[in-house]
Scaffold this motif. Sequence first.
Motif, PDB file in Angstrom:
ATOM      1  N   GLN A   8       0.841  -1.184   0.000  1.00  0.00           N
ATOM      2  CA  GLN A   8       0.000   0.000   0.000  1.00  0.00           C
ATOM      3  C   GLN A   8       0.883   1.242   0.000  1.00  0.00           C
ATOM      4  OE1 GLN A   8      -3.389  -0.010  -0.286  1.00  0.00           O
ATOM      5  NE2 GLN A   8      -3.018  -2.188  -0.637  1.00  0.00           N
ATOM      6  N   PRO A   9       0.378   2.391  -0.511  1.00  0.00           N
ATOM      7  CA  PRO A   9       1.179   3.616  -0.503  1.00  0.00           C
ATOM      8  C   PRO A   9       1.556   4.020   0.911  1.00  0.00           C
ATOM      9  CG  PRO A   9      -0.760   3.846  -1.903  1.00  0.00           C
ATOM     10  CD  PRO A   9      -0.928   2.560  -1.135  1.00  0.00           C
ATOM     11  N   LEU A  10       2.717   4.655   1.046  1.00  0.00           N
ATOM     12  CA  LEU A  10       3.167   5.116   2.342  1.00  0.00           C
ATOM     13  C   LEU A  10       2.458   6.408   2.723  1.00  0.00           C
ATOM     14  CD1 LEU A  10       6.986   4.582   1.923  1.00  0.00           C
ATOM     15  CD2 LEU A  10       5.498   3.320   3.454  1.00  0.00           C
ATOM     16  N   ALA A  11       2.119   6.537   3.989  1.00  0.00           N
ATOM     17  CA  ALA A  11       1.595   7.801   4.474  1.00  0.00           C
ATOM     18  C   ALA A  11       2.736   8.803   4.577  1.00  0.00           C
ATOM     19  CB  ALA A  11       0.954   7.582   5.849  1.00  0.00           C
ATOM     20  N   ALA A  12       2.397  10.071   4.472  1.00  0.00           N
ATOM     21  CA  ALA A  12       3.413  11.113   4.580  1.00  0.00           C
ATOM     22  C   ALA A  12       3.991  11.104   5.985  1.00  0.00           C
ATOM     23  CB  ALA A  12       2.802  12.470   4.269  1.00  0.00           C
ATOM     24  N   LEU A  13       5.302  11.243   6.078  1.00  0.00           N
ATOM     25  CA  LEU A  13       5.963  11.249   7.372  1.00  0.00           C
ATOM     26  C   LEU A  13       6.489  12.649   7.657  1.00  0.00           C
ATOM     27  CD1 LEU A  13       8.013   7.963   7.135  1.00  0.00           C
ATOM     28  CD2 LEU A  13       6.174   8.422   8.744  1.00  0.00           C
ATOM     29  N   PRO A  14       6.414  13.088   8.911  1.00  0.00           N
ATOM     30  CA  PRO A  14       6.978  14.399   9.242  1.00  0.00           C
ATOM     31  C   PRO A  14       8.486  14.352   9.203  1.00  0.00           C
ATOM     32  CG  PRO A  14       6.297  13.245  11.225  1.00  0.00           C
ATOM     33  CD  PRO A  14       5.836  12.412  10.062  1.00  0.00           C
ATOM     34  N   THR A  58      17.104   0.645  -5.257  1.00  0.00           N
ATOM     35  CA  THR A  58      17.572   0.872  -3.893  1.00  0.00           C
ATOM     36  C   THR A  58      19.011   1.350  -3.867  1.00  0.00           C
ATOM     37  OG1 THR A  58      16.025  -0.792  -3.079  1.00  0.00           O
ATOM     38  CG2 THR A  58      17.865  -0.209  -1.639  1.00  0.00           C
ATOM     39  N   VAL A  59      19.850   0.794  -4.707  1.00  0.00           N
ATOM     40  CA  VAL A  59      21.243   1.239  -4.772  1.00  0.00           C
ATOM     41  C   VAL A  59      21.297   2.717  -5.152  1.00  0.00           C
ATOM     42  CG1 VAL A  59      23.422   0.980  -6.024  1.00  0.00           C
ATOM     43  CG2 VAL A  59      22.181  -1.047  -5.241  1.00  0.00           C
ATOM     44  N   GLN A  60      20.494   3.114  -6.124  1.00  0.00           N
ATOM     45  CA  GLN A  60      20.456   4.518  -6.529  1.00  0.00           C
ATOM     46  C   GLN A  60      19.938   5.394  -5.396  1.00  0.00           C
ATOM     47  OE1 GLN A  60      21.519   5.924  -9.639  1.00  0.00           O
ATOM     48  NE2 GLN A  60      21.404   7.673  -8.243  1.00  0.00           N
ATOM     49  N   ALA A  61      18.872   4.931  -4.728  1.00  0.00           N
ATOM     50  CA  ALA A  61      18.292   5.718  -3.636  1.00  0.00           C
ATOM     51  C   ALA A  61      19.273   5.865  -2.477  1.00  0.00           C
ATOM     52  CB  ALA A  61      16.999   5.064  -3.154  1.00  0.00           C
ATOM     53  N   LEU A 225       6.566  -6.076   0.292  1.00  0.00           N
ATOM     54  CA  LEU A 225       7.322  -7.142  -0.352  1.00  0.00           C
ATOM     55  C   LEU A 225       8.475  -6.537  -1.145  1.00  0.00           C
ATOM     56  CD1 LEU A 225       4.324  -9.347  -1.530  1.00  0.00           C
ATOM     57  CD2 LEU A 225       5.754  -9.669   0.508  1.00  0.00           C
ATOM     58  N   TRP A 226       9.603  -7.229  -1.162  1.00  0.00           N
ATOM     59  CA  TRP A 226      10.820  -6.630  -1.722  1.00  0.00           C
ATOM     60  C   TRP A 226      10.637  -6.091  -3.149  1.00  0.00           C
ATOM     61  CZ3 TRP A 226      14.701  -3.931  -0.836  1.00  0.00           C
ATOM     62  CH2 TRP A 226      15.719  -3.784  -1.791  1.00  0.00           C
ATOM     63  N   PRO A 227       9.973  -6.768  -4.074  1.00  0.00           N
ATOM     64  CA  PRO A 227       9.866  -6.201  -5.424  1.00  0.00           C
ATOM     65  C   PRO A 227       9.135  -4.858  -5.470  1.00  0.00           C
ATOM     66  CG  PRO A 227       9.419  -8.539  -5.488  1.00  0.00           C
ATOM     67  CD  PRO A 227       9.455  -8.152  -4.034  1.00  0.00           C
ATOM     68  N   ASP A 228       8.361  -4.530  -4.431  1.00  0.00           N
ATOM     69  CA  ASP A 228       7.642  -3.257  -4.380  1.00  0.00           C
ATOM     70  C   ASP A 228       8.411  -2.185  -3.621  1.00  0.00           C
ATOM     71  OD1 ASP A 228       5.323  -4.050  -5.822  1.00  0.00           O
ATOM     72  OD2 ASP A 228       4.571  -5.092  -4.050  1.00  0.00           O
ATOM     73  N   PHE A 229       9.613  -2.498  -3.175  1.00  0.00           N
ATOM     74  CA  PHE A 229      10.407  -1.548  -2.385  1.00  0.00           C
ATOM     75  C   PHE A 229      10.844  -0.381  -3.262  1.00  0.00           C
ATOM     76  CE2 PHE A 229      14.134  -0.007  -0.068  1.00  0.00           C
ATOM     77  CZ  PHE A 229      13.719  -0.082   1.254  1.00  0.00           C
ATOM     78  N   GLU A 230      10.573   0.827  -2.790  1.00  0.00           N
ATOM     79  CA  GLU A 230      10.879   2.048  -3.515  1.00  0.00           C
ATOM     80  C   GLU A 230      11.738   2.966  -2.653  1.00  0.00           C
ATOM     81  OE1 GLU A 230       9.961   2.708  -6.588  1.00  0.00           O
ATOM     82  OE2 GLU A 230       8.340   1.297  -7.014  1.00  0.00           O
ATOM     83  N   ALA A 231      12.213   4.041  -3.261  1.00  0.00           N
ATOM     84  CA  ALA A 231      12.996   5.026  -2.514  1.00  0.00           C
ATOM     85  C   ALA A 231      12.217   5.570  -1.328  1.00  0.00           C
ATOM     86  CB  ALA A 231      13.412   6.164  -3.443  1.00  0.00           C
ATOM     87  N   ALA A 232      10.886   5.687  -1.470  1.00  0.00           N
ATOM     88  CA  ALA A 232      10.068   6.197  -0.367  1.00  0.00           C
ATOM     89  C   ALA A 232      10.113   5.277   0.848  1.00  0.00           C
ATOM     90  CB  ALA A 232       8.620   6.373  -0.829  1.00  0.00           C
ATOM     91  N   HIS A 233      10.235   3.969   0.620  1.00  0.00           N
ATOM     92  CA  HIS A 233      10.335   3.035   1.743  1.00  0.00           C
ATOM     93  C   HIS A 233      11.683   3.194   2.450  1.00  0.00           C
ATOM     94  CE1 HIS A 233       7.250   1.036  -0.822  1.00  0.00           C
ATOM     95  NE2 HIS A 233       6.667   0.921   0.346  1.00  0.00           N
ATOM     96  N   LEU A 234      12.736   3.398   1.681  1.00  0.00           N
ATOM     97  CA  LEU A 234      14.036   3.667   2.299  1.00  0.00           C
ATOM     98  C   LEU A 234      13.967   4.952   3.110  1.00  0.00           C
ATOM     99  CD1 LEU A 234      17.035   2.976   2.669  1.00  0.00           C
ATOM    100  CD2 LEU A 234      17.502   4.277   0.581  1.00  0.00           C
ATOM    101  N   ASP A 235      13.333   5.982   2.564  1.00  0.00           N
ATOM    102  CA  ASP A 235      13.181   7.240   3.295  1.00  0.00           C
ATOM    103  C   ASP A 235      12.408   7.034   4.589  1.00  0.00           C
ATOM    104  OD1 ASP A 235      14.542   8.579   1.305  1.00  0.00           O
ATOM    105  OD2 ASP A 235      12.733   9.327   0.310  1.00  0.00           O
TER     106      ASP A 235
END
Length: 253
Positions: A8-14, A58-61, A225-235
């Motif tokens: 699911q999309p990530l909620a905005a984080l402060p 992920t490497v780029q992020a 799940l790992w294939p859905d991991f995006e830069a936003a998840h790393l953030d």
Amino acid sequence: MTAAPLNQPLAALPDAAGPQGGPLHVGLIMDGNRRWAKARGLPRALGHKAGVDAVRRTVQAAADAGIGWLTLFAFSSENWQRSADEVRDLTGLLRIYLRREVNTLAKNGVRLRVIGERDRFGSETVSAIAAAEEATAGNTRLNLTVALSYGARAEIAAAARALAAQVAAGTLAPGAVDEAMLTRHLATRDMPDPDLIIRTSGEQRLSNFLLWQAAYAEFVFLDVLWPDFEAAHLDQALAEYRRRVRRFGVGSG
């Protein structure tokens, strides 16, 4: 922490910059390729292929975030127990990644190194690993370490055997063996310990990954799940890390 629901999309984080700043070394347990494929009615191989795409993102992020060290748990020593077809798919993808990505890694200042029992993968894969390491050896922007056929217990046991051999040979006094000396005999001896370890897929365990090195790491478990991991998840994980106060066993909350 409260994680986002699966896929699911990530909620905005402060904004949450803590006094420690960002982590120097991030370890990442990439989990969920097979479940991702099963949920879509796809072959496992396509799940692993999607996982390779997530590695690229992920490497780029990580490089963009200024992380100095990134260690990816790509293939555990226990993974050899999977079916021969799946192991063949995984090793084939590894060779493809090494050959196709090495120029991009070099261009982006990423140094690639592999830890683990690389010889178990066969001469073709071993040669591809060595070529990629050599081509990126001079890079300093991001140190990317990939753990292949890696198990932390085996790593610690190997270090203990090496020290025991020195003691038996009379070149090392038993009383001289300490934590620092054992650390120098690990595969990660020239790396800083991980500050943050992230695991995807909602599972909350280390699975024999960097057991010695993770003694004071912070842990973030994400329900993606790992294939859905995006830069936003790393953030998201980095923001959670910055909210924490690391005491290294000194004092209490």
